[in-house]
Design a protein around this motif. Structure first.
Motif, PDB file in Angstrom:
ATOM      1  N   ARG A   6      34.998  20.850  32.377  1.00 59.84           N
ATOM      2  CA  ARG A   6      34.602  21.512  31.135  1.00 59.84           C
ATOM      3  C   ARG A   6      35.005  22.979  31.253  1.00 59.84           C
ATOM      4  O   ARG A   6      34.587  23.655  32.186  1.00 59.84           O
ATOM      5  N   VAL A   7      35.802  23.456  30.279  1.00 61.50           N
ATOM      6  CA  VAL A   7      36.295  24.830  30.295  1.00 61.50           C
ATOM      7  C   VAL A   7      35.844  25.540  29.029  1.00 61.50           C
ATOM      8  O   VAL A   7      35.984  25.013  27.932  1.00 61.50           O
ATOM      9  N   LEU A   8      35.314  26.747  29.206  1.00 58.31           N
ATOM     10  CA  LEU A   8      34.959  27.610  28.099  1.00 58.31           C
ATOM     11  C   LEU A   8      35.945  28.770  28.076  1.00 58.31           C
ATOM     12  O   LEU A   8      36.063  29.507  29.056  1.00 58.31           O
ATOM     13  N   ASP A   9      36.668  28.911  26.975  1.00 50.90           N
ATOM     14  CA  ASP A   9      37.631  29.997  26.812  1.00 50.90           C
ATOM     15  C   ASP A   9      37.046  30.984  25.808  1.00 50.90           C
ATOM     16  O   ASP A   9      37.060  30.750  24.600  1.00 50.90           O
ATOM     17  N   LEU A  10      36.491  32.096  26.318  1.00 48.25           N
ATOM     18  CA  LEU A  10      35.855  33.102  25.473  1.00 48.25           C
ATOM     19  C   LEU A  10      36.895  34.112  25.002  1.00 48.25           C
ATOM     20  O   LEU A  10      37.578  34.722  25.816  1.00 48.25           O
ATOM     21  N   GLY A  11      36.992  34.276  23.689  1.00 50.28           N
ATOM     22  CA  GLY A  11      38.019  35.147  23.127  1.00 50.28           C
ATOM     23  C   GLY A  11      39.365  34.467  23.172  1.00 50.28           C
ATOM     24  O   GLY A  11      40.358  35.029  23.609  1.00 50.28           O
ATOM     25  N   ALA A  12      39.409  33.241  22.693  1.00 47.42           N
ATOM     26  CA  ALA A  12      40.557  32.358  22.874  1.00 47.42           C
ATOM     27  C   ALA A  12      41.790  32.747  22.064  1.00 47.42           C
ATOM     28  O   ALA A  12      42.889  32.270  22.363  1.00 47.42           O
ATOM     29  N   ASP A  71      32.379  24.169  33.788  1.00 49.25           N
ATOM     30  CA  ASP A  71      32.870  24.279  35.164  1.00 49.25           C
ATOM     31  C   ASP A  71      33.724  25.529  35.348  1.00 49.25           C
ATOM     32  O   ASP A  71      33.761  26.106  36.435  1.00 49.25           O
ATOM     33  N   VAL A  72      34.424  25.930  34.291  1.00 50.23           N
ATOM     34  CA  VAL A  72      35.268  27.123  34.324  1.00 50.23           C
ATOM     35  C   VAL A  72      34.998  27.915  33.051  1.00 50.23           C
ATOM     36  O   VAL A  72      35.009  27.359  31.947  1.00 50.23           O
ATOM     37  N   VAL A  73      34.764  29.214  33.215  1.00 55.51           N
ATOM     38  CA  VAL A  73      34.678  30.132  32.083  1.00 55.51           C
ATOM     39  C   VAL A  73      35.871  31.074  32.213  1.00 55.51           C
ATOM     40  O   VAL A  73      36.069  31.692  33.252  1.00 55.51           O
ATOM     41  N   HIS A  74      36.668  31.150  31.156  1.00 58.84           N
ATOM     42  CA  HIS A  74      37.865  31.992  31.154  1.00 58.84           C
ATOM     43  C   HIS A  74      37.702  33.087  30.096  1.00 58.84           C
ATOM     44  O   HIS A  74      37.307  32.812  28.962  1.00 58.84           O
ATOM     45  N   ILE A  75      37.986  34.325  30.512  1.00 56.95           N
ATOM     46  CA  ILE A  75      38.027  35.459  29.582  1.00 56.95           C
ATOM     47  C   ILE A  75      39.342  36.173  29.844  1.00 56.95           C
ATOM     48  O   ILE A  75      39.607  36.581  30.973  1.00 56.95           O
ATOM     49  N   GLY A  76      40.156  36.319  28.818  1.00 59.93           N
ATOM     50  CA  GLY A  76      41.451  36.965  28.994  1.00 59.93           C
ATOM     51  C   GLY A  76      41.755  37.968  27.903  1.00 59.93           C
ATOM     52  O   GLY A  76      41.789  37.609  26.727  1.00 59.93           O
ATOM     53  N   ASN A  77      41.951  39.214  28.292  1.00 62.83           N
ATOM     54  CA  ASN A  77      42.315  40.280  27.360  1.00 62.83           C
ATOM     55  C   ASN A  77      41.295  40.446  26.241  1.00 62.83           C
ATOM     56  O   ASN A  77      41.655  40.611  25.075  1.00 62.83           O
ATOM     57  N   VAL A  78      40.019  40.408  26.602  1.00 60.99           N
ATOM     58  CA  VAL A  78      38.944  40.543  25.625  1.00 60.99           C
ATOM     59  C   VAL A  78      38.034  41.724  25.965  1.00 60.99           C
ATOM     60  O   VAL A  78      37.682  42.506  25.090  1.00 60.99           O
ATOM     61  N   LEU A  79      37.659  41.858  27.220  1.00 61.61           N
ATOM     62  CA  LEU A  79      36.676  42.881  27.598  1.00 61.61           C
ATOM     63  C   LEU A  79      37.193  44.295  27.381  1.00 61.61           C
ATOM     64  O   LEU A  79      36.405  45.230  27.245  1.00 61.61           O
ATOM     65  N   PRO A 100      26.371  25.630  37.843  1.00 55.85           N
ATOM     66  CA  PRO A 100      26.243  25.925  39.269  1.00 55.85           C
ATOM     67  C   PRO A 100      27.546  25.549  39.986  1.00 55.85           C
ATOM     68  O   PRO A 100      28.144  24.510  39.694  1.00 55.85           O
ATOM     69  N   ASN A 101      28.000  26.403  40.866  1.00 52.87           N
ATOM     70  CA  ASN A 101      29.278  26.247  41.566  1.00 52.87           C
ATOM     71  C   ASN A 101      30.479  26.340  40.638  1.00 52.87           C
ATOM     72  O   ASN A 101      31.592  26.029  41.036  1.00 52.87           O
ATOM     73  N   GLY A 102      30.251  26.745  39.392  1.00 48.65           N
ATOM     74  CA  GLY A 102      31.344  26.933  38.454  1.00 48.65           C
ATOM     75  C   GLY A 102      32.140  28.181  38.792  1.00 48.65           C
ATOM     76  O   GLY A 102      31.771  28.972  39.669  1.00 48.65           O
ATOM     77  N   MET A 103      33.232  28.358  38.070  1.00 41.17           N
ATOM     78  CA  MET A 103      34.133  29.477  38.334  1.00 41.17           C
ATOM     79  C   MET A 103      34.309  30.311  37.074  1.00 41.17           C
ATOM     80  O   MET A 103      34.391  29.781  35.971  1.00 41.17           O
ATOM     81  N   LEU A 104      34.373  31.619  37.267  1.00 41.14           N
ATOM     82  CA  LEU A 104      34.719  32.563  36.215  1.00 41.14           C
ATOM     83  C   LEU A 104      36.099  33.109  36.518  1.00 41.14           C
ATOM     84  O   LEU A 104      36.355  33.583  37.627  1.00 41.14           O
ATOM     85  N   GLY A 163      44.447  43.205  35.596  1.00 37.84           N
ATOM     86  CA  GLY A 163      43.583  42.782  36.691  1.00 37.84           C
ATOM     87  C   GLY A 163      43.291  41.301  36.546  1.00 37.84           C
ATOM     88  O   GLY A 163      42.945  40.839  35.462  1.00 37.84           O
ATOM     89  N   CYS A 164      43.457  40.563  37.624  1.00 37.98           N
ATOM     90  CA  CYS A 164      43.130  39.129  37.642  1.00 37.98           C
ATOM     91  C   CYS A 164      42.036  38.916  38.672  1.00 37.98           C
ATOM     92  O   CYS A 164      42.127  39.414  39.798  1.00 37.98           O
ATOM     93  N   PHE A 165      40.998  38.189  38.281  1.00 41.07           N
ATOM     94  CA  PHE A 165      39.842  37.955  39.138  1.00 41.07           C
ATOM     95  C   PHE A 165      39.440  36.498  39.055  1.00 41.07           C
ATOM     96  O   PHE A 165      39.595  35.869  38.009  1.00 41.07           O
ATOM     97  N   ALA A 166      38.885  35.972  40.120  1.00 38.27           N
ATOM     98  CA  ALA A 166      38.254  34.655  40.106  1.00 38.27           C
ATOM     99  C   ALA A 166      36.966  34.756  40.906  1.00 38.27           C
ATOM    100  O   ALA A 166      36.959  35.297  42.018  1.00 38.27           O
ATOM    101  N   TRP A 167      35.882  34.267  40.330  1.00 36.14           N
ATOM    102  CA  TRP A 167      34.581  34.270  40.989  1.00 36.14           C
ATOM    103  C   TRP A 167      34.027  32.857  41.026  1.00 36.14           C
ATOM    104  O   TRP A 167      34.272  32.061  40.136  1.00 36.14           O
ATOM    105  N   GLN A 168      33.219  32.578  42.036  1.00 38.92           N
ATOM    106  CA  GLN A 168      32.459  31.315  42.124  1.00 38.92           C
ATOM    107  C   GLN A 168      31.011  31.645  41.853  1.00 38.92           C
ATOM    108  O   GLN A 168      30.485  32.637  42.385  1.00 38.92           O
ATOM    109  N   ARG A 169      30.369  30.822  41.055  1.00 35.06           N
ATOM    110  CA  ARG A 169      28.957  31.019  40.753  1.00 35.06           C
ATOM    111  C   ARG A 169      28.150  30.825  42.021  1.00 35.06           C
ATOM    112  O   ARG A 169      28.313  29.839  42.730  1.00 35.06           O
ATOM    113  N   SER A 170      27.268  31.779  42.332  1.00 35.06           N
ATOM    114  CA  SER A 170      26.428  31.698  43.539  1.00 35.06           C
ATOM    115  C   SER A 170      25.299  30.717  43.347  1.00 35.06           C
ATOM    116  O   SER A 170      24.820  30.521  42.289  1.00 35.06           O
TER     117      SER A 170
END
Length: 170
Positions: A6-12, A71-79, A100-104, A163-170
């Motif tokens: 499941r992917v959430l694309d914020l500011g798609a 499972d994945v939240v993606h934000i690109g060129n929005v913030l 939980p254990n998802g990725m940003l 800037g490219c970043f990847a985080w794992q949900r703690s």
């Protein structure tokens, strides 16, 4: 992205990354503020035989049920277009909807020497230091990857950076 994630694309926007994730078998929910861009995302997906759940709304209060997690939240060129005081709200939205254990995954225009701003007519962008984003999500996510590269994706002229970043949900 793996099939059936499941992917959430914020500011798609017009769905470039939503389509990319859907082509890899992900179940994509795209949130876009501009109705015309949201329609473009639907059209771009349909032209490729894909289905994407496109919703019109703000990244600050997206049209998502409280129990929807991804499972994945993606934000690109929005913030870059979000004011500093509203970044905490973005963090809360991501925290609420990242499983939980998802990725940003975050891709943003940055200024390694910033912050700096650009204003022209109705256009206003804030180019933050990459560390600002790393700090923003550090409370709830473990940084897996950070890279800053020269880019020409934003209307700033020469010497623009992404800037490219990847985080794992703690």
């Amino acid at each position: 992205v793996e099939p059936r994630q499941r992917v959430l694309d914020l500011g798609a926007g017009t769905g470039r990354w939503s389509v990319y994730f859907a082509q890899r078998g992900a179940r994509v929910t795209a949130v876009e503020l501009a109705p015309s861009l949201a329609r473009g995302a639907e059209k771009n997906a349909a032209n490729r035989g894909l289905t994407i759940d496109v919703r019109v709304g703000s990244i600050l209060s997206p049209p998502l049920r409280a129990d929807e997690q991804f499972d994945v939240v993606h934000i690109g060129n929005v913030l870059v277009y979000i004011a500093d005081p509203d970044l905490a709200q973005v963090r809360e939205v991501v925290r609420a909807h990242c499983a939980p254990n998802g990725m940003l995954v975050l891709r943003e225009p940055v200024d390694p020497h910033g912050p700096s701003e650009q204003r022209k007519d109705d256009y206003h962008a804030i180019f933050r230091r990459p560390e600002r984003y790393a700090e923003l999500f550090a409370r709830d996510f473990r940084l897996l990857y950070q890279r800053t590269t020269v880019s020409h994706l934003v209307p700033r002229g020469q010497n623009t950076f992404e800037g490219c970043f990847a985080w794992q949900r703690s």
